[in-house]
Design a protein around this motif. Sequence first.
Motif, PDB file in Angstrom:
ATOM      1  N   ILE A 167       0.842  -1.199   0.000  1.00 55.95           N
ATOM      2  CA  ILE A 167       0.000   0.000   0.000  1.00 55.95           C
ATOM      3  C   ILE A 167       0.877   1.250   0.000  1.00 55.95           C
ATOM      4  N   GLU A 168       0.793   2.023  -1.042  1.00 54.63           N
ATOM      5  CA  GLU A 168       1.562   3.259  -1.135  1.00 54.63           C
ATOM      6  C   GLU A 168       1.045   4.272  -0.114  1.00 54.63           C
ATOM      7  N   GLY A 169       1.961   4.827   0.664  1.00 54.78           N
ATOM      8  CA  GLY A 169       1.590   5.864   1.616  1.00 54.78           C
ATOM      9  C   GLY A 169       1.418   5.384   3.039  1.00 54.78           C
ATOM     10  N   LEU A 170       1.424   4.072   3.276  1.00 51.58           N
ATOM     11  CA  LEU A 170       1.339   3.549   4.641  1.00 51.58           C
ATOM     12  C   LEU A 170       2.757   3.421   5.187  1.00 51.58           C
ATOM     13  N   GLU A 171       3.122   4.278   6.134  1.00 54.39           N
ATOM     14  CA  GLU A 171       4.484   4.345   6.653  1.00 54.39           C
ATOM     15  C   GLU A 171       4.553   3.684   8.028  1.00 54.39           C
ATOM     16  N   LEU A 172       5.472   2.751   8.189  1.00 57.21           N
ATOM     17  CA  LEU A 172       5.674   2.099   9.476  1.00 57.21           C
ATOM     18  C   LEU A 172       6.797   2.801  10.229  1.00 57.21           C
TER      19      LEU A 172
END
Length: 525
Positions: A167-172
């Motif tokens: 998923i583009e934009g989901l930052e861990l």
Amino acid sequence: MGRGSPSCASRQVCAACSIAGDPGGRLAAKQWPGARIVPYRAVAEEQLGEPLRIAYYVFMVDALARLLAVGDMHLGLSPSGVPDLPSIDHDLLTPAAALANAVDLAIAEKVDGVLFAGDLVDSANARFEALRPLEDAIKRLRENGIRALAVVGNHDAQALPSLARTIEGLELVGEGGTWGSSVIEVAGEPAIEIIGWSFPTTHYSASPLVELLDAPLPKRGLPRIGLLHGDLDGSGKYAPFRRSELEAAALDGWLLGHIHRPSLATGKHNGEAPCGYLGSLVGLDGGESGDRGPWLVTVERGGGITCDQRVTAALRWEEISLQVAADTTPEDLGDLLMDETQRAAVALHERDLQPKALGLRITLVGTVHDDAALREWIANQNKWKNINRTVGETEVFIHKVSARLDLALDLQQLAKEGSPAGLLAQYILDLEREAEPRAALLAAARARLTPEVQQARWEAVRKERGFRDPLTDEALAERLRRTGMMALSALLGERQLVAGAGDLDVQEPNSAQEPDSRSAAEVTG
């Protein structure tokens, strides 16, 4: 805002620039907790250099950054205990629907970032079901210029890293069990730093704070908010840590995931770092009662932080104690429960809360003449399971009915007996008096219960908001009294059965009577 209206700074949110009929700004201050209230005339005269006749008020929050914080979601899991409600699309009651509502709120509030405190996904197997709603949510946030930061929880230790790569934009933040940080910018300038740690595996028995305290992350001169999933003041295999460790880390606030009951304090925190659990986004079963929803976190330029829970869950659970009269009969209970469904829904509507579905867990309390008959009625779920009704836009159903009833007894008279029932009645009376017998009973109970209360399995209960110490004198006395009354009711019930058996007219066999010519099968058939 019109001529004569002061222009707000880029990060000032004007709640109302001219509210008539609100002396002192009390109404707007209630609507916008944490807002700074100044006279309109003073602001306008300062900026325009001319006197004004009107003296309305301006309500401004001098915000450095605005965040939406989301607790445990468990995408892929559906709430349990919800009956078939034909008027409701049950998909609207799921964590996926709650996530979509949270994104709507983030966009409407123009927040700078959305923070997820772990357990976004229920399990590794649920990641396929979670992909679509999570991908849609992150896409909408990204299209509106809103960052999405998350830490990994114990439930999604396998699923979330995989989804984040998809998923583009989901930052861990802090992936792999190592502390990390991410800076959120506002208007192109660094505004706030998010410090986080993620579960590397499903189980993690050490405190994550040890590493952060031993090797602190370099400071950037920005407010720092911690994002962590784990077991506060607990032990075991779910990243246990201590409040003292959080305080030693000296961050400006901690947003926690893992425990589903919210404990973060609502309101403005001045000089005190907010710290608490965000709670589940929607109640996943009847045990998750009360307010549920994301938190709007406003970090002000002056250093204050305001936390405001937005109750958005379409499914709500409520725990209710229903007082019943002494002469209540089983025939009365259906109407009493029906009335309670109406009252509970109206009480929420008066708070401007409009859940689509409301599940009630009702406990009958009081002193009654016939508790056995009432308990028998309650035990038959067919008596109350179908008591559902629609109140306004809310479908109300009863999830559970239980009883905490006392039998109406003359304890003083019973205590005069030398029977076991009389001795028990005397003990119950002793609990109501501030004397040595009461102290002895409480001391004995405390000695028996302390080892059990200190067991590690109760640590999650101890840290819930509103937790009451079960070993205080008041708590012990109430538990002993309630248990004693139940035992006394049982003793008296047995005594009545024995007395009733003695009154039966048992006919002695009469050899002069003619024998019954029917067979045993015919008689019993």
